[in-house]
Design a protein around this motif. Structure first.
Motif, short mmCIF file in Angstrom:
data_model
loop_
_atom_site.label_atom_id
_atom_site.label_comp_id
_atom_site.label_asym_id
_atom_site.label_seq_id
_atom_site.Cartn_x
_atom_site.Cartn_y
_atom_site.Cartn_z
N ASN A 156 54.86 103.42 -3.35
CA ASN A 156 54.36 103.91 -2.05
C ASN A 156 53.85 102.75 -1.18
O ASN A 156 54.11 102.72 0.03
N LEU A 157 53.15 101.84 -1.84
CA LEU A 157 52.64 100.68 -1.09
C LEU A 157 53.78 99.82 -0.56
O LEU A 157 53.71 99.29 0.55
N GLN A 158 54.84 99.73 -1.35
CA GLN A 158 56.01 98.96 -0.89
C GLN A 158 56.60 99.60 0.37
O GLN A 158 57.03 98.90 1.29
N GLY A 159 56.60 100.93 0.42
CA GLY A 159 57.08 101.62 1.62
C GLY A 159 56.12 101.46 2.78
O GLY A 159 56.52 101.32 3.93
N LEU A 160 54.81 101.43 2.45
CA LEU A 160 53.78 101.31 3.48
C LEU A 160 53.80 99.95 4.17
O LEU A 160 53.49 99.83 5.35
N VAL A 161 54.16 98.94 3.40
CA VAL A 161 54.19 97.56 3.93
C VAL A 161 55.10 97.48 5.15
O VAL A 161 54.78 96.86 6.16
N ARG A 162 56.25 98.13 5.05
CA ARG A 162 57.22 98.05 6.15
C ARG A 162 56.77 98.79 7.39
O ARG A 162 57.34 98.62 8.46
N GLN A 163 55.72 99.60 7.25
CA GLN A 163 55.23 100.35 8.41
C GLN A 163 54.14 99.60 9.17
O GLN A 163 53.72 100.07 10.23
N VAL A 164 53.68 98.52 8.62
CA VAL A 164 52.62 97.76 9.30
C VAL A 164 53.19 97.19 10.60
O VAL A 164 54.22 96.53 10.58
N PRO A 165 52.52 97.43 11.73
CA PRO A 165 53.07 96.94 13.00
C PRO A 165 52.77 95.46 13.23
O PRO A 165 51.77 94.94 12.75
N ILE A 166 53.66 94.82 13.96
CA ILE A 166 53.48 93.42 14.33
C ILE A 166 53.84 93.27 15.81
O ILE A 166 54.87 93.79 16.25
#
Lengths: 311, 278
Positions: free
Chosen positions: A210-220
């Motif tokens: 889940n955290l691996q999926g969450l990482v890609r959602q972090v905005p930049i």
């Protein structure tokens, strides 16, 4: 994000019960795991590299295996092989015996001692998350993470990883000597009669996915994205660098910055994240020119100059 | 997230209006200053609008190109990088982005729009406008000027062409057209094949074209000056009207018709009239 920060803080606190110092190393290894990447660890012997990764596997309840790189190591020693098994009825058939690669966290110690053929077997697993033995293909259990180590001394009789292969590692983590106080603590911890208790499981396998999926959602922000790309492209056409980083580095720097922000409990990527993560992302992907070597520069010095220019 | 989008829109519109107001005020100050300068050098004051328009267009363009969100982040460091990241992801939605937007809205509660309004500078500009306006009024009232740019330019516009014309006249007087023509056709004249007289017609007519016509254009204008006031002079007007006025029929309107014929015409018209009545 609060819960993410609490989880990571709990994780590091638990690991620090057995590993003293090496905060950056543990952080970067965790970043690599969250990015679903692989890491290259470089450090002198006895700096708790194996202990750190083993502890991380324990607190995340992941299966850990270790492969010691030697010149006579064969690919089948890594992937596994078919063995003849005799049943109770006396019938013989082939059964596939899984190799140490069939784990969640695999530590390939001194990968540069293994032959290129063996290295390629490891790299296939790294890239494809699967193993091919004969005509059979076996999927590896996720999350899958390879931590390859290299000894910077004793380079005789080694097969250094080619740059094209080294590029497949997300990060190259440098392990340094502990400070005086840290070493004193290590001595107290491991030379006393008190035995170190087992580690608690802080993170489950599902949580890691889940955290691996969450990482890609972090905005930049777009300008920070441009800054990251500027850093990577700054390694090309540079007088200090003979060969620059590939677009794989651009993907890596953005992803790793997001993971780093998540670990720090932030819900956005900051410029500090990019500057911090640029070093492990780029140091194994660039080759210094003669001019830089003549000046006695290291890859980190060259990266520092590029970061300054990108500001 | 509607609230967040509205919040970003509000920030942008508030800041944009502040910038435009500031630019308008500065443009007015520039206009008044330019007007005053042109008035004291006695030049066409309407040209004062040019620098103010140029300033307004350029500064508005530069300001609008700036990232307004970054201006907010510069003032409020705790929103640094956070606000612009959230605004760029305003149309995205995922747990992390939503949480970021909530954080930004919570922290943005401390933002005060008055922080972006430079009160001191605005007051100074307003005072400048008032001061310059009074200066312009006084300059016009007392017709104060240091240098008469307009008449200087007018004189130059007259004198320079006159100088050029004088020089042309001198050059041409030295070389008469007939000489020029003879120079051109000298060889033909000697050879006996010259026919320039036939081509150009009568020489006497061609000479008319050689005369220099002096056309002088003098600028017309007047300037009302309160300085030059004086008492009205009494003037005697000459009478141009004749002493006797009488009317006389014009000769053209006199008819020499015989009396008998006059009777015939009268009877004719009376017959026509009677027939119409019937």
């Amino acid at each position: 994000m609060k819960s993410c920060k609490e989880i990571t803080e709990g994780l590091f606190k638990e690991i620090h019960r057995v590993v003293v110092g090496q905060d950056d190393v543990i952080e970067q290894i965790f970043v690599c795991i969250l990015c679903d990447g692989n890491a290259l660890l470089e450090g002198y012997p006895g700096l708790a590299k194996t202990l750190a990764i083993k502890s991380l596997a324990q607190v995340m309840d992941l299966k850990f295996s270790r492969i010691q790189g030697t010149p006579d190591l064969m690919p089948s020693d890594i992937t596994g092989t078919n063995i003849i098994e005799e049943s109770s009825a006396g019938k013989r058939n082939f059964k596939f015996q899984q190799g140490p690669i069939f784990a969640n966290i695999v530590m390939a110690d001194e990968i540069n001692r293994a032959t290129p053929k063996t290295q390629s077997a490891l790299l296939e697993a790294m890239q494809e998350k699967q193993v091919t033995v004969g005509t059979q293909t076996f999927k590896l259990d996720l999350p899958f993470f390879i931590l390859a180590t290299q000894n910077p001394i004793e380079q005789e009789g080694t097969y250094p990883l080619p740059e094209a292969q080294a590029d497949r590692f997300l990060l190259k983590i440098k392990v340094n000597y502990p400070s005086f106080n840290e070493e004193a603590e290590i001595v107290n911890m491991y030379s006393s009669a008190n035995k170190v208790q087992g580690l608690k499981v802080i993170l489950e396998k599902e949580s890691i996915l889940n955290l691996q999926g969450l990482v890609r959602q972090v905005p930049i922000a777009n300008d920070l994205k441009a800054k990251a790309l500027k850093i990577v492209t700054g390694t090309r056409n540079n007088s200090l660098i003979q060969f620059g980083a590939s677009p794989r580095a651009s993907i890596g720097i953005i992803l790793a910055s997001k993971a780093y922000a998540l670990i720090k409990g932030r819900n956005y990527v900051s410029s500090q994240d990019i500057e911090t993560i640029a070093y492990p992302i780029l140091r194994h992907r660039i080759i210094l020119s003669f001019e830089a070597e003549r000046k006695g520069m290291t890859t980190d010095d060259a990266i520092k100059e590029i970061i300054q220019k990108a500001k | 997230m509607k609230n967040f989008n509205n919040f970003i829109k509000e920030i942008k519109s508030t800041l944009t209006w502040y910038f435009i107001f500031n630019n308008i005020l500065t443009s007015i100050v520039i206009f008044l200053f330019s007007y005053l300068v042109l008035a004291v050098i006695s030049f066409h004051a309407i040209y004062a609008i040019v620098p103010s328009i140029i300033y307004f267009i350029v500064s508005t363009y530069v300001r609008l190109k700036e990232n307004l969100i970054k201006n907010v982040e510069k003032k409020y460091r705790m929103l640094d990088e956070k606000l612009r990241t959230a605004s760029q992801y305003s149309n995205f939605t995922n747990p992390i982005v939503d949480e970021l937007k909530l954080d930004v809205i919570r922290e943005a509660g401390t933002i005060r729009s008055s922080e972006f309004f430079h009160t001191n500078r605005t007051i100074i500009k307003i005072f400048l406008c008032v001061g310059l306006s009074f200066a312009i009024i006084f300059a016009s009232l007392f017709d104060a000027y240091f240098f008469n740019m307009r008449s200087y330019i007018d004189d130059k516009m007259v004198s320079i062409p006159n100088q050029i014309k004088d020089q042309i006249r001198q050059i041409e007087e030295k070389r008469k057209p007939a000489d020029i023509m003879s120079e051109l056709f000298n060889d033909d004249i000697k050879a006996g094949t010259a026919s320039y007289k036939d081509i150009y017609g009568k020489g006497s007519l061609a000479k008319l074209g050689d005369e220099i016509v002096n056309v002088e254009l003098q600028s017309y204008g007047y300037k009302l000056s309160l300085k030059n006031e004086q008492e009205i002079e009494s003037q005697e007007f000459n009478e141009v009207f004749p002493t006797e006025i009488y009317a006389q029929g014009a000769g053209a309107y006199k008819e020499n018709i015989a009396k008998d014929d006059q009777e015939v015409v009268k009877k004719y018209f009376s017959k026509i009239a009677r027939s119409e009545v019937k």
